[in-house]
Design an enzyme around this catalytic site. Structure first.
Site, PDB file in Angstrom:
ATOM      1  N   TYR A  46       0.536  -1.130   0.316  1.00 22.88           N
ATOM      2  CA  TYR A  46       0.004   0.400  -0.167  1.00 22.88           C
ATOM      3  C   TYR A  46       0.728   0.928   0.204  1.00 22.88           C
ATOM      4  CZ  TYR A  46      -3.373   2.645   1.517  1.00 22.88           C
ATOM      5  OH  TYR A  46      -4.404   4.577   1.795  1.00 22.88           O
ATOM      6  N   ASP A  67       8.903   2.860  -0.099  1.00 26.16           N
ATOM      7  CA  ASP A  67       8.041   3.153   0.934  1.00 26.16           C
ATOM      8  C   ASP A  67       8.185   3.327   2.148  1.00 26.16           C
ATOM      9  OD1 ASP A  67       5.724   4.246   2.292  1.00 26.16           O
ATOM     10  OD2 ASP A  67       4.226   3.890   0.819  1.00 26.16           O
ATOM     11  N   LYS A 112       3.839   9.279   9.021  1.00 21.80           N
ATOM     12  CA  LYS A 112       3.516   9.029  10.223  1.00 21.80           C
ATOM     13  C   LYS A 112       4.444   9.372  11.581  1.00 21.80           C
ATOM     14  CE  LYS A 112       0.591   4.630   8.402  1.00 21.80           C
ATOM     15  NZ  LYS A 112       0.077   4.581   7.625  1.00 21.80           N
TER      16      LYS A 112
HETATM   17  C1  LIG Z   1      -0.158   5.016   5.343  1.00 26.13           C
HETATM   18  C2  LIG Z   1       0.738   4.703   4.275  1.00 26.13           C
HETATM   19  C3  LIG Z   1       0.546   4.868   3.593  1.00 26.13           C
HETATM   20  C4  LIG Z   1      -0.494   6.525   3.180  1.00 26.13           C
HETATM   21  O1  LIG Z   1      -0.016   7.578   4.356  1.00 26.13           O
HETATM   22  P1  LIG Z   1      -1.778   8.470   4.479  1.00 26.13           P
HETATM   23  O2  LIG Z   1      -0.931   9.295   5.298  1.00 26.13           O
HETATM   24  O3  LIG Z   1      -1.983   7.382   4.701  1.00 26.13           O
HETATM   25  O4  LIG Z   1      -2.186   8.599   2.790  1.00 26.13           O
HETATM   26  C5  LIG Z   1       1.570   4.960   2.546  1.00 26.13           C
HETATM   27  N1  LIG Z   1       2.549   4.234   2.115  1.00 26.13           N
HETATM   28  C6  LIG Z   1       2.232   2.844   3.435  1.00 26.13           C
HETATM   29  C7  LIG Z   1       3.700   2.040   3.205  1.00 26.13           C
HETATM   30  C8  LIG Z   1       1.658   3.518   4.389  1.00 26.13           C
HETATM   31  O5  LIG Z   1       1.979   2.953   5.304  1.00 26.13           O
END
Ligand SMILES: *Cc1c(COP(=O)(O)O)cnc(C)c1O
Length: 429
Positions: free
Chosen positions: A148, A241, A269
């Site tokens: 994701y 990511d 995060k």
């Molecule tokens: C949470 C998450 C996102 C998206 O971040 P948001 O602040 O919710 O848009 C992207 N990549 C990873 C791996 C994530 O866990």
């Protein structure tokens, strides 16, 4: 069977919420549908404990899905935010804090010499993709099934559709054209990476280095190195990511732990300390393509927001080597305790963990990819999660998420959680 949860006030709010908010929530997983119950509305939280509107108190292992590595309402983070707020909540002009945060990130992550802040991880991933396409003059993306990267159109595709065909959108409303340039392959499948790279000229190979959005599925030995080598040989950028892993699995994230440096890093995060902030970064050469240094456009009214910067900076400043050792020990104790509790109850599970993250897969065999995660017994997992809630533990309400232990989890919290978990395993056995 087990105990039950009194949730009359949550139920009342939910009735009102579904009239005005789709599914009653502002982000889908909060609705708890994957574990077959209605959401709990939260009143407040402190440290490792969260309290719902009915007054039920839980040991929290969601911690807002990752940002709260120091737990809820940490006094020093609150103070930093209060101080910042009193000086004005947003200016639309640069501030000293942004410079300090960028310097702190660069100090921790050598591959991130320069960065751009955004307000969400989605926005950061979207912008990193734009930059990768601009810098390479290519359009195609390689992504892993079950990974994701936020909800940008081009990456909202999971279905492993093989190498030959472009990926299908996994949501209505995403134009086929948006995912036509995305190739999706299984995680940990080195042959599929090599085959895809032989066939396509990619702008970027995108990976969560320790994927945690299909549950935690760490890379096989040598897999990240293979990604690095294939990206370089292909002429693609390697994009990690690290929205979850950054500043969590170690001071410099998964790239420090694995020793594999990407070309671009997406962060979020933890870097916002519980307020909306995220970032993408890489070499000075690459990042200087971004406007106004270069011509790749990207902007944000609240990007680098002073409150979020204050929370992020204070969060990072409290994350020294000692903190990471402690978080690793907390994670290991939970992972081992849950493994043993399941074994005692005769429930077959696989506990995957890296420092700061773990997942309890209801599976008889180790999980290596999204197909393995999807083969888990999600019904048993759901029943276990409901039993945990009834016993005062707040778990991520899906088999396809990681648990987020924090530095606020004391040995006493772990004992409480493991005792509840053992009883919950007995409930579902
Ligand atoms: C949470 C998450 C996102 C998206 O971040 P948001 O602040 O919710 O848009 C992207 N990549 C990873 C791996 C994530 O866990």
């Amino acid at each position: 069977m087990g105990v039950s949860l009194s949730d009359a006030k949550s139920a009342e709010l939910y009735v009102r919420a579904v009239q005005r908010l789709p599914g009653g929530v502002n982000s889908p997983v909060r609705a708890m549908r994957a574990i077959g119950r209605d959401p709990l509305f939260i009143d407040r939280a402190e440290g490792a404990e969260i309290v719902d509107v009915d007054g039920n108190r839980y040991v929290d292992f969601v911690c807002s899905w990752g940002p709260l590595i120091h737990g809820h309402a940490h006094p020093e983070i609150l103070e930093a935010v209060h101080t910042a707020a009193a000086r004005g909540t947003t200016f639309g002009a640069p501030t000293q804090g942004e410079v300090e945060l960028a310097e702190e990130v660069a100090r921790r992550i050598p591959s991130v010499q320069m960065l751009r802040m955004t307000s969400s991880g989605t926005e950061a991933a979207m912008s990193a993709v734009r930059l990768a396409r601009a810098a390479t003059g290519r359009e195609k993306l390689l992504k892993f099934a079950g990974a994701y990267h936020g909800h940008l159109d081009g990456l909202l595709t999971d279905a492993g559709s093989g190498l030959a065909t472009a990926a299908m959108p996994s949501s209505p409303g995403v134009p086929a054209a948006a995912t036509a340039t995305t190739i999706v392959i299984p995680w940990n499948d080195g042959e599929a990476v090599v085959a895809a790279c032989a066939r396509h000229d990619f702008a970027a190979l995108l990976a969560e280095p320790y994927p945690a959005n299909m549950g935690l599925v760490p890379p096989h030995e040598g897999f990240l190195e293979l990604l690095r080598n294939q990206a370089t040989a292909n002429g693609a950028l390697l994009v990690f990511d690290e929205v979850i892993t950054g500043f969590r699995v170690g001071p410099g994230g998964a790239q420090e732990r694995s020793g594999i440096a990407p070309d671009l890093t997406v962060m979020g995060k933890v870097v916002g300390g519980g307020l909306p902030a995220a970032a993408y970064g890489g070499s000075i050469e690459l990042m200087n393509h971004v406007a106004p240094a270069g011509d790749v456009y990207q902007a944000g009214t609240l990007s680098g927001n002073p409150l979020a910067i204050a929370a992020g900076l204070q969060t990072l400043r409290m994350l020294d080597e000692q903190a990471y050792l402690r978080l690793g020990a907390i994670t290991e104790a939970m992972a081992a305790g849950l493994h043993d509790a399941a074994a005692s109850a005769g429930v077959p599970v696989q506990v995957a963990w890296v420092p700061g993250l773990f997942t309890v897969f209801f599976s008889t065999v180790p999980v290596h990819d999204y197909a393995g995660a999807r083969a888990c017994d999600t019904e048993a997992h759901a029943a276990w999660c409901r039993a945990l809630l009834a016993r005062g533990v707040y778990p991520p309400a899906s088999q396809f998420e990681a648990w987020f232990p924090s530095l606020a989890h004391t040995p006493e919290h772990l004992d409480r959680a493991l005792e509840a978990a053992a009883a919950a395993f007995a409930d579902v056995a």
